[in-house]
Design an enzyme around this catalytic site. Structure first.
Site, short mmCIF file in Angstrom:
data_model
loop_
_atom_site.label_atom_id
_atom_site.label_comp_id
_atom_site.label_asym_id
_atom_site.label_seq_id
_atom_site.Cartn_x
_atom_site.Cartn_y
_atom_site.Cartn_z
N LYS A 57 40.71 -23.19 99.40
CA LYS A 57 41.20 -23.73 100.68
C LYS A 57 40.59 -23.03 101.89
O LYS A 57 40.45 -23.62 102.95
CB LYS A 57 42.74 -23.59 100.76
N LYS B 11 41.03 -31.90 88.99
CA LYS B 11 42.40 -31.93 88.47
C LYS B 11 43.22 -33.05 89.11
O LYS B 11 43.05 -33.33 90.30
CB LYS B 11 43.06 -30.57 88.78
N LYS C 116 49.05 -33.66 93.00
CA LYS C 116 49.96 -34.50 93.79
C LYS C 116 49.51 -34.62 95.24
O LYS C 116 49.83 -35.59 95.91
CB LYS C 116 51.41 -34.00 93.68
N1 AQP Z 1 46.80 -32.00 86.45
C1 AQP Z 1 47.57 -31.13 85.82
N2 AQP Z 1 47.46 -31.00 84.48
C2 AQP Z 1 48.25 -30.10 83.81
N3 AQP Z 1 49.17 -29.31 84.42
C3 AQP Z 1 49.31 -29.43 85.75
N4 AQP Z 1 50.11 -28.82 86.63
C4 AQP Z 1 49.88 -29.30 87.87
N5 AQP Z 1 48.91 -30.25 87.82
C5 AQP Z 1 48.54 -30.34 86.52
C6 AQP Z 1 51.08 -27.79 86.27
O1 AQP Z 1 52.34 -28.15 86.78
C7 AQP Z 1 53.05 -26.95 87.11
C8 AQP Z 1 53.57 -27.06 88.51
O2 AQP Z 1 52.48 -27.10 89.41
P1 AQP Z 1 52.74 -27.07 90.95
O3 AQP Z 1 53.12 -28.41 91.34
O4 AQP Z 1 53.69 -26.00 91.26
O5 AQP Z 1 51.38 -26.64 91.57
P2 AQP Z 1 49.92 -27.11 91.38
O6 AQP Z 1 49.37 -26.59 90.10
O7 AQP Z 1 49.18 -26.69 92.60
O8 AQP Z 1 50.04 -28.68 91.25
P3 AQP Z 1 49.34 -29.76 92.12
O9 AQP Z 1 49.86 -31.09 91.70
O10 AQP Z 1 47.85 -29.60 92.07
O11 AQP Z 1 49.92 -29.43 93.54
P4 AQP Z 1 49.22 -29.40 94.94
O12 AQP Z 1 48.49 -30.72 95.03
O13 AQP Z 1 50.36 -29.30 95.89
O14 AQP Z 1 48.33 -28.22 94.97
C9 AQP Z 1 52.08 -25.78 86.95
O15 AQP Z 1 52.33 -25.16 85.71
C10 AQP Z 1 50.75 -26.46 86.95
O16 AQP Z 1 49.79 -25.73 86.25
#
Ligand code: AQP
Length: 329
Positions: free
Chosen positions: A112, A193, A196
């Site tokens: 970021k 990846k 969200k």
């Molecule tokens: N694409 C993914 N595949 C497998 N596991 C995933 N996780 C997130 N995306 C995937 C796992 O979900 C848990 C919670 O994640 P989080 O929402 O706290 O944070 P993150 O990993 O940063 O998820 P996002 O969706 O990518 O969020 P943003 O977009 O806000 O940065 C974790 O165990 C994560 O590994």
């Protein structure tokens, strides 16, 4: 005694199929064997700007999807991070015992920092709050997706360093990464990846709240390749490999088993089978979401969860403060 597991999700947006496969399902599958504790990481959500109303909706939705996934408050503990106030206090202390050099190496920060976005101090120190999230409950195991492994390593290092300097205080946590589905990729760009917050590529993201028709459409239009064989080969066939992973994870089978099922399939038939499986799962989740959507019940779940988590959190924080010389009486 059962081993203690802790994990959370930060609902900065609507939960995705990636969150479900990489995190929620493994939590649910661990409920019988482990002392499972799952939180909604609301403090982590404010490390980036977010509209308060949107945040409220996301938090409630997250709780509903936890329950709809099969997390059972009779078998595990579900709580809201900020309801256990000791966590934020230990988070500050953890930020004081973590070198900036280690925070600078965190991939999520590195990704970021060069985008020109204005980042908050909270975003920079978020891995130290995550350390507190884990070590305050004396957790043995932390199930996470691949992308969060580095943060659990940081928590381990910090806990080890603290124990060496101040005496045994924290259990040293281990990351647990699912064998299948620890990194679900975008359907439109399978080298990225599924996230969200991927606003550019909503077509590549399946949200748990997607209507079934559009979820099906997203899978049917997922990017594949021109090789025409359903094979797990991340380098040359990342799109097909991702769809195989989604299918295998939802069916609870191995990747070779999924490959064998589709060895004679054309891409159209293969995608239809994946879409059927995903849609069935979303339907189950959305039915559960409606069933649990009762304000009083949700408040009870969170209250009971916070009450269960506070004693250990308080004891750990007091121990830390005493050992560091913060409390002399
Ligand atoms: N694409 C993914 N595949 C497998 N596991 C995933 N996780 C997130 N995306 C995937 C796992 O979900 C848990 C919670 O994640 P989080 O929402 O706290 O944070 P993150 O990993 O940063 O998820 P996002 O969706 O990518 O969020 P943003 O977009 O806000 O940065 C974790 O165990 C994560 O590994």
């Amino acid at each position: 005694m059962k081993k203690r597991m802790i994990s959370g999700i930060k609902p900065t947006g609507q939960l995705t199929l990636g969150n479900y496969i990489g995190a929620l399902r493994p939590f649910v599958q661990s409920q019988e064997e482990y002392d499972v504790n799952v939180f909604i990481a609301n403090l982590h959500c404010i490390t980036m700007p977010i509209d308060p109303q949107e945040l409220e909706t996301n938090l409630k939705d997250a709780l509903l999807f936890y329950l709809a996934s099969g997390l059972d408050p009779e078998k595990c503990t579900i709580f809201l991070q900020s309801d256990v106030k000791e966590i934020a206090q230990l988070g500050f202390i953890m930020s004081c015992v973590t070198p900036m050099g280690e925070l600078n190496r965190m991939t999520q920060y590195k990704d970021k920092k060069d985008t020109g976005m204005s980042l908050s101090g909270g975003f920079y120190t978020y891995p130290t709050l995550m350390t507190a999230d884990i070590v305050i409950h004396q957790a043995d195991l932390v199930p996470v997706g691949e992308d969060q492994k580095q943060h659990v390593e940081l928590a381990r290092n910090t806990a080890e360093r603290f124990n060496n300097r101040f005496g045994d205080t924290f259990v040293i946590p281990e990351p647990v990464i699912a064998k299948v589905g620890s990194k679900i990729m975008s359907l439109q760009d399978p080298t990225k990846k599924m996230s969200k917050s991927d606003t550019e590529g909503e077509k590549g993201v399946i949200y748990l709240r997607d209507d079934l028709k559009s979820a099906r459409k997203k899978i049917m239009s997922a990017v594949t390749d021109s090789l025409g064989v359903v094979k797990y080969d991340v380098e040359n066939q990342p799109g097909v490999s991702n769809l195989l992973t989604i299918y295998a994870a939802l069916e609870n089978i191995s990747i070779p088993e999924a490959e064998a099922q589709f060895k004679d399939s054309q891409y159209g038939g293969f995608k239809k089978a994946v879409a059927d499986r995903v849609v069935a799962e979303l339907e189950m989740l959305q039915t559960g979401y409606e069933k649990f959507n009762q304000g009083e019940y949700l408040a009870e779940v969170l209250e009971k969860g916070a009450e269960a988590m506070r004693p250990t959190a308080k004891k750990t924080l007091e121990d830390v403060q005493r050992k560091m010389g913060l409390d002399w009486l």
